[in-house]
Design a protein around this motif. Structure first.
Motif, PDB file in Angstrom:
ATOM      1  N   ILE A 173       0.823  -1.212   0.000  1.00 42.90           N
ATOM      2  CA  ILE A 173       0.000   0.000   0.000  1.00 42.90           C
ATOM      3  C   ILE A 173       0.850   1.251   0.000  1.00 42.90           C
ATOM      4  O   ILE A 173       0.588   2.193  -0.740  1.00 42.90           O
ATOM      5  CB  ILE A 173      -1.002  -0.034   1.173  1.00 42.90           C
ATOM      6  CG1 ILE A 173      -2.071  -1.071   0.842  1.00 42.90           C
ATOM      7  CG2 ILE A 173      -1.619   1.346   1.415  1.00 42.90           C
ATOM      8  CD1 ILE A 173      -3.081  -1.318   1.902  1.00 42.90           C
TER       9      ILE A 173
ATOM     10  N   LYS B 233       2.179   2.063  -3.402  1.00 41.43           N
ATOM     11  CA  LYS B 233       1.172   2.151  -4.462  1.00 41.43           C
ATOM     12  C   LYS B 233       1.126   3.553  -5.071  1.00 41.43           C
ATOM     13  O   LYS B 233       1.230   4.545  -4.375  1.00 41.43           O
ATOM     14  CB  LYS B 233      -0.200   1.798  -3.872  1.00 41.43           C
ATOM     15  CG  LYS B 233      -1.283   1.642  -4.894  1.00 41.43           C
ATOM     16  CD  LYS B 233      -2.547   1.127  -4.241  1.00 41.43           C
ATOM     17  CE  LYS B 233      -3.579   0.813  -5.306  1.00 41.43           C
ATOM     18  NZ  LYS B 233      -4.751   0.166  -4.723  1.00 41.43           N
ATOM     19  N   ARG B 234       0.957   3.599  -6.385  1.00 46.13           N
ATOM     20  CA  ARG B 234       0.771   4.862  -7.102  1.00 46.13           C
ATOM     21  C   ARG B 234      -0.730   5.138  -7.179  1.00 46.13           C
ATOM     22  O   ARG B 234      -1.494   4.271  -7.578  1.00 46.13           O
ATOM     23  CB  ARG B 234       1.338   4.794  -8.512  1.00 46.13           C
ATOM     24  CG  ARG B 234       2.831   4.686  -8.552  1.00 46.13           C
ATOM     25  CD  ARG B 234       3.337   4.657  -9.984  1.00 46.13           C
ATOM     26  NE  ARG B 234       4.773   4.606 -10.009  1.00 46.13           N
ATOM     27  CZ  ARG B 234       5.572   5.667  -9.881  1.00 46.13           C
ATOM     28  NH1 ARG B 234       5.041   6.868  -9.741  1.00 46.13           N
ATOM     29  NH2 ARG B 234       6.875   5.548  -9.905  1.00 46.13           N
ATOM     30  N   ILE B 235      -1.113   6.351  -6.790  1.00 48.10           N
ATOM     31  CA  ILE B 235      -2.521   6.747  -6.815  1.00 48.10           C
ATOM     32  C   ILE B 235      -2.626   8.132  -7.454  1.00 48.10           C
ATOM     33  O   ILE B 235      -1.630   8.839  -7.593  1.00 48.10           O
ATOM     34  CB  ILE B 235      -3.133   6.764  -5.388  1.00 48.10           C
ATOM     35  CG1 ILE B 235      -2.264   7.559  -4.394  1.00 48.10           C
ATOM     36  CG2 ILE B 235      -3.312   5.361  -4.860  1.00 48.10           C
ATOM     37  CD1 ILE B 235      -2.749   8.899  -4.103  1.00 48.10           C
TER      38      ILE B 235
ATOM     39  N   GLU C 176      -0.297  12.281 -10.010  1.00 45.37           N
ATOM     40  CA  GLU C 176      -0.025  10.951  -9.481  1.00 45.37           C
ATOM     41  C   GLU C 176       0.954  11.063  -8.308  1.00 45.37           C
ATOM     42  O   GLU C 176       1.878  11.882  -8.336  1.00 45.37           O
ATOM     43  CB  GLU C 176       0.573  10.068 -10.579  1.00 45.37           C
ATOM     44  CG  GLU C 176       0.762   8.632 -10.162  1.00 45.37           C
ATOM     45  CD  GLU C 176       1.285   7.772 -11.300  1.00 45.37           C
ATOM     46  OE1 GLU C 176       0.582   6.817 -11.661  1.00 45.37           O
ATOM     47  OE2 GLU C 176       2.393   8.051 -11.796  1.00 45.37           O
TER      48      GLU C 176
ATOM     49  N   VAL D 243       1.855   6.670  -2.273  1.00 45.44           N
ATOM     50  CA  VAL D 243       1.200   6.851  -0.974  1.00 45.44           C
ATOM     51  C   VAL D 243       2.186   7.238   0.123  1.00 45.44           C
ATOM     52  O   VAL D 243       1.941   8.176   0.885  1.00 45.44           O
ATOM     53  CB  VAL D 243       0.390   5.592  -0.581  1.00 45.44           C
ATOM     54  CG1 VAL D 243      -0.161   5.707   0.826  1.00 45.44           C
ATOM     55  CG2 VAL D 243      -0.736   5.354  -1.581  1.00 45.44           C
TER      56      VAL D 243
ATOM     57  N   LEU E 223      -9.606  10.803  -4.066  1.00 45.81           N
ATOM     58  CA  LEU E 223      -8.736   9.739  -4.557  1.00 45.81           C
ATOM     59  C   LEU E 223      -9.337   9.105  -5.795  1.00 45.81           C
ATOM     60  O   LEU E 223     -10.523   8.769  -5.830  1.00 45.81           O
ATOM     61  CB  LEU E 223      -8.576   8.665  -3.466  1.00 45.81           C
ATOM     62  CG  LEU E 223      -7.810   7.405  -3.839  1.00 45.81           C
ATOM     63  CD1 LEU E 223      -6.339   7.714  -4.087  1.00 45.81           C
ATOM     64  CD2 LEU E 223      -7.943   6.366  -2.744  1.00 45.81           C
TER      65      LEU E 223
ATOM     66  N   LYS F  95      -8.222   6.118  -8.819  1.00 43.51           N
ATOM     67  CA  LYS F  95      -7.267   5.007  -8.987  1.00 43.51           C
ATOM     68  C   LYS F  95      -6.196   5.273 -10.051  1.00 43.51           C
ATOM     69  O   LYS F  95      -5.035   5.004  -9.831  1.00 43.51           O
ATOM     70  CB  LYS F  95      -8.007   3.705  -9.297  1.00 43.51           C
ATOM     71  CG  LYS F  95      -9.004   3.301  -8.233  1.00 43.51           C
ATOM     72  CD  LYS F  95      -8.353   2.918  -6.927  1.00 43.51           C
ATOM     73  CE  LYS F  95      -9.404   2.534  -5.907  1.00 43.51           C
ATOM     74  NZ  LYS F  95      -8.890   2.233  -4.607  1.00 43.51           N
TER      75      LYS F  95
ATOM     76  N   VAL G 254      -6.318   7.909   2.672  1.00 43.42           N
ATOM     77  CA  VAL G 254      -5.764   7.434   1.397  1.00 43.42           C
ATOM     78  C   VAL G 254      -5.220   6.022   1.568  1.00 43.42           C
ATOM     79  O   VAL G 254      -5.442   5.156   0.725  1.00 43.42           O
ATOM     80  CB  VAL G 254      -4.673   8.395   0.865  1.00 43.42           C
ATOM     81  CG1 VAL G 254      -4.001   7.823  -0.370  1.00 43.42           C
ATOM     82  CG2 VAL G 254      -5.269   9.764   0.558  1.00 43.42           C
TER      83      VAL G 254
ATOM     84  N   SER H 222      -6.752   2.685  -0.306  1.00 43.86           N
ATOM     85  CA  SER H 222      -5.842   2.079  -1.280  1.00 43.86           C
ATOM     86  C   SER H 222      -5.815   0.560  -1.206  1.00 43.86           C
ATOM     87  O   SER H 222      -5.171  -0.090  -2.019  1.00 43.86           O
ATOM     88  CB  SER H 222      -4.421   2.634  -1.092  1.00 43.86           C
ATOM     89  OG  SER H 222      -4.402   4.002  -1.420  1.00 43.86           O
TER      90      SER H 222
END
Length: 159
Positions: A29, A32-34, A46, A49, A68, A70, A115, A119
């Protein structure tokens, strides 16, 4: 090293593995790119996290009304832009925008923790709220919710 997918096949994971499992969830997590999008000005970008600050604000207009999304390919960005231009949203788009707004409210209240919770795999607003009630056990709670989601998904696939 234990893969998350393999672990979901355990009915009950051995307790000695739980710390290792939770560590894997945390690592996944946090790396992770969000995409975060501002509902006030439409700016989006982008992020990873783990690099987010505790308080989430729009880089462009400094608003705290950040939601947020995806990925960049997500149609939700077009809904945000349509809303900001004052164009009429369809019933479906309105429902989606309301969901984005509720996510932004969650992020305003809990910041980076929201976030992180959102995620997780299959974690929506309701599950995130439950997770955020126990922030000190956030990754353990995410793991529990992800397991529930995978079990439900597998059950629905067999119907």
């Amino acid at each position: 090293e234990i893969g998350l997918r393999k672990l979901f096949f355990f009915r009950e994971e051995p307790s000695e593995l739980l710390p290792q499992i939770i560590n894997k969830v945390k690592e996944r997590i946090l790396n992770k790119r969000i995409v975060l999008a501002c509902l006030n000005c439409g700016f989006y970008d982008e992020y990873i996290v783990k690099n987010l600050s505790e308080e989430i604000v729009c880089e462009k207009c400094k608003s705290k009304l950040v939601t947020l999304i995806k990925t960049f390919k997500d149609l939700k960005l077009s809904i945000i832009n349509k809303k900001l231009k004052g164009l009429k949203l369809t019933k479906e788009e309105s429902k989606e925008y309301d969901k984005l707004f509720r996510i932004a409210e969650l992020i305003m209240e809990y910041g980076k923790y929201a976030v992180i919770a959102l995620s997780g795999i299959g974690i929506g607003i309701k599950a995130a709220i439950e997770i955020l009630r126990e922030k000190e056990r956030i990754f353990e709670k995410i793991y529990e919710k992800e397991k529930e989601f995978i079990k439900r998904k597998r059950f629905m696939a067999t119907k």
